[in-house]
Design a protein around this motif. Sequence first.
Motif, PDB file in Angstrom:
ATOM      1  N   ASP A  29       0.812  -1.221   0.000  1.00 32.00           N
ATOM      2  CA  ASP A  29       0.000   0.000   0.000  1.00 32.00           C
ATOM      3  C   ASP A  29       0.846   1.272   0.000  1.00 32.00           C
ATOM      4  O   ASP A  29       0.485   2.267  -0.637  1.00 32.00           O
ATOM      5  N   ARG A  30       1.953   1.254   0.733  1.00 30.53           N
ATOM      6  CA  ARG A  30       2.816   2.439   0.832  1.00 30.53           C
ATOM      7  C   ARG A  30       4.279   1.986   0.783  1.00 30.53           C
ATOM      8  O   ARG A  30       4.613   0.892   1.261  1.00 30.53           O
ATOM      9  N   ILE A  31       5.127   2.844   0.215  1.00 32.40           N
ATOM     10  CA  ILE A  31       6.560   2.589   0.169  1.00 32.40           C
ATOM     11  C   ILE A  31       7.278   3.745   0.845  1.00 32.40           C
ATOM     12  O   ILE A  31       7.070   4.909   0.496  1.00 32.40           O
ATOM     13  N   PHE A  32       8.122   3.423   1.810  1.00 32.28           N
ATOM     14  CA  PHE A  32       8.930   4.418   2.508  1.00 32.28           C
ATOM     15  C   PHE A  32      10.402   4.171   2.153  1.00 32.28           C
ATOM     16  O   PHE A  32      10.890   3.038   2.250  1.00 32.28           O
ATOM     17  N   CYS A  33      11.104   5.236   1.782  1.00 31.33           N
ATOM     18  CA  CYS A  33      12.533   5.135   1.489  1.00 31.33           C
ATOM     19  C   CYS A  33      13.307   5.891   2.557  1.00 31.33           C
ATOM     20  O   CYS A  33      13.054   7.083   2.792  1.00 31.33           O
ATOM     21  N   LEU A  34      14.274   5.231   3.178  1.00 28.62           N
ATOM     22  CA  LEU A  34      14.974   5.792   4.331  1.00 28.62           C
ATOM     23  C   LEU A  34      16.343   6.384   3.993  1.00 28.62           C
ATOM     24  O   LEU A  34      17.137   6.634   4.893  1.00 28.62           O
ATOM     25  N   GLY A  35      16.607   6.633   2.705  1.00 24.11           N
ATOM     26  CA  GLY A  35      17.789   7.408   2.364  1.00 24.11           C
ATOM     27  C   GLY A  35      18.955   6.632   1.807  1.00 24.11           C
ATOM     28  O   GLY A  35      18.926   5.411   1.676  1.00 24.11           O
ATOM     29  N   ASP A  36      20.023   7.376   1.502  1.00 21.34           N
ATOM     30  CA  ASP A  36      21.173   6.879   0.738  1.00 21.34           C
ATOM     31  C   ASP A  36      20.699   6.255  -0.566  1.00 21.34           C
ATOM     32  O   ASP A  36      20.969   5.093  -0.885  1.00 21.34           O
ATOM     33  N   ILE A  37      19.992   7.067  -1.318  1.00 20.76           N
ATOM     34  CA  ILE A  37      19.475   6.669  -2.621  1.00 20.76           C
ATOM     35  C   ILE A  37      20.619   6.543  -3.614  1.00 20.76           C
ATOM     36  O   ILE A  37      20.609   5.660  -4.480  1.00 20.76           O
ATOM     37  N   ILE A  38      21.603   7.423  -3.483  1.00 22.71           N
ATOM     38  CA  ILE A  38      22.661   7.525  -4.487  1.00 22.71           C
ATOM     39  C   ILE A  38      24.045   7.323  -3.864  1.00 22.71           C
ATOM     40  O   ILE A  38      24.180   7.146  -2.659  1.00 22.71           O
ATOM     41  N   ASN A  39      25.051   7.375  -4.768  1.00 25.55           N
ATOM     42  CA  ASN A  39      26.471   7.165  -4.491  1.00 25.55           C
ATOM     43  C   ASN A  39      26.819   5.671  -4.464  1.00 25.55           C
ATOM     44  O   ASN A  39      26.005   4.834  -4.109  1.00 25.55           O
ATOM     45  N   PHE A  40      28.033   5.381  -4.889  1.00 24.43           N
ATOM     46  CA  PHE A  40      28.653   4.057  -5.013  1.00 24.43           C
ATOM     47  C   PHE A  40      28.330   3.356  -6.333  1.00 24.43           C
ATOM     48  O   PHE A  40      29.202   2.758  -6.934  1.00 24.43           O
ATOM     49  N   GLY A  41      27.069   3.380  -6.756  1.00 24.17           N
ATOM     50  CA  GLY A  41      26.654   2.651  -7.941  1.00 24.17           C
ATOM     51  C   GLY A  41      26.648   3.508  -9.191  1.00 24.17           C
ATOM     52  O   GLY A  41      26.881   4.718  -9.159  1.00 24.17           O
ATOM     53  N   ALA A  42      26.320   2.866 -10.328  1.00 22.97           N
ATOM     54  CA  ALA A  42      26.471   3.494 -11.638  1.00 22.97           C
ATOM     55  C   ALA A  42      25.198   4.128 -12.185  1.00 22.97           C
ATOM     56  O   ALA A  42      25.226   4.693 -13.286  1.00 22.97           O
ATOM     57  N   HIS A  43      24.085   4.065 -11.442  1.00 21.27           N
ATOM     58  CA  HIS A  43      22.812   4.558 -11.988  1.00 21.27           C
ATOM     59  C   HIS A  43      22.093   5.484 -11.005  1.00 21.27           C
ATOM     60  O   HIS A  43      20.962   5.218 -10.590  1.00 21.27           O
TER      61      HIS A  43
END
Length: 242
Positions: A29-43
């Motif tokens: 029903d809901r999606i929560f993202c707790l951070g560090d979306i970016i850095n380290f990877g290529a996309h």
Amino acid sequence: MRIALISDIHSNIHALEAVEKDIRKNQIDRIFCLGDIINFGAHPKECLDWVRENCDIVLKGEHDILVADPGEVYVSNPYAIQSADWTYDMLDEKDFEYINSLENFYEEPEFILTHDEPTVPGTYGFMTSLRDAKETFTCFDNRFCFYGHTHLQILFVKNNENVFAEKSEKYLIKEDEQYLISVGSVGQPRDRDTRAAYTIVDTDEGYIQFKRVPYDFEKAAADILKAGLPEMFANILKMKRD
């Protein structure tokens, strides 16, 4: 309500797409993202766009800040800084504005969300021990506290004055308990398991479930090397120590 909690994607679109498929199968029903979306990877761009479009609540972590506003966070790892410089070049001003608009803490009556150590969000401590959990439980009254940053899946339970670490992958919620939940890392797990990790909480059926999802980590690692990013970030995905 069935909630999916994701964290520490670290620009790994291959892991994120695999988790997305699993989320859809589980009728979230809901999606929560707790951070560090970016850095380290290529996309980074693809991951940031996905989170912006699909998540109901989004927090930022220190690596998001390192890319968008490096003066606001201290990171000493030269490989992380090198990766952040590359990531910066992959994003645009609207991306930086979005990241800077995010908080590192969110609260509703039933739960708290934070990227890192819940007692003082923004200090970026790693809350992994039972001793730390006992202290942290004294700092909030909400039923659930979800956090990321550790890249591990950990469940601490408080039952009256008793605090313990629960080892099972699925745990039934009880009326007289509080929970501290490290939700795991989608894009860079650090528990010697190559599968992507996230967490489901179902407040209607009453359970907390740690989920693992296979994905093409070899492709993710190859993309890191192709982008010219530090080899160590590819090796982490393959669980290599060299």
